[in-house]
Write a protein that holds these residues in place. Sequence first.
Motif: not given
Length: 284
Positions: A143-153
């Motif tokens: 879950x963290x990876x999904x959010x992290x990848x999408x929300x870096x910007x």
Amino acid sequence: MEENKMAVKKAYAGAILAVVINSFISTFLSMILKTGMDSSVVTFYRLIIVSAIMLPLGFSKKSYRENVKSIPPRIWKLFAVYCVTKVGGFVLWAEGLRLGAPAFTMTTLSNMQPIFVVIFLYLLFKEKTSLRSLGGIGVCLIGVSIIGIDNISSLGSPIALVVIMICCCCNSLNNIFGRVVRQSLELIPMMGMSYFAAGIMSGIYAFSRGASFAIPKEAIVPLLGVSLICTLMGHSLNIWSLKYIKSVTVSVMSLAGPFCTAVSAYFLLDQVPRPIVFVGAVFM
């Protein structure tokens, strides 16, 4: 035996309530930081306000004073580490928000904490975690990876992600050392002394940075909210529950926090998470 079971049940209830209360931290802090206050100054006032209430209570009873006198040097050393990690976690959390991390994203990514708790427990105390808990943490990582990848910007600055990671380390260590200290030190004295010591540390840090200690009038209400509701009530419930349930359990229960933060951030900050963020949160 019955009394112990009842205490454990109350500890679980307290930890769940703490999750709901603490979900407002990012929202309140975001409102304060928008007024221009420095993150270390916010932490200073947040801790000093709470310690002004808890420190006198911590020495109000003879049993509390005797308990403090009976604490061995080893526990005091761990208590010092506990205070330092508390300051680090509080300041870095506010700093991550100041750098542009949305309240929901900040709370959600902070759920990497259970991973660090497991690692530190093994490295420091050789304490192993059950396969069931490790499986849950693995799903959390997805879950963290999904959010992290999408929300870096959306983090506002690449350094914000690094700050969140370090913040998770501090909070994990605070959780672990808090559990150890809590076994020897009564809750009220522990809270009063730790909040006061951590407040002084954050004040010295803020002063060394040349930060302004002025409080804008727009920051007063959310500052009282994050101090009296989130810190005094939420963090205190977590500390109390650590005497009866494991650090990993408390950390895993905190995974429900983003859902509550999403609600508060929507109504108070008008922040609406992207759909993919909810997908990651559901994994957690």
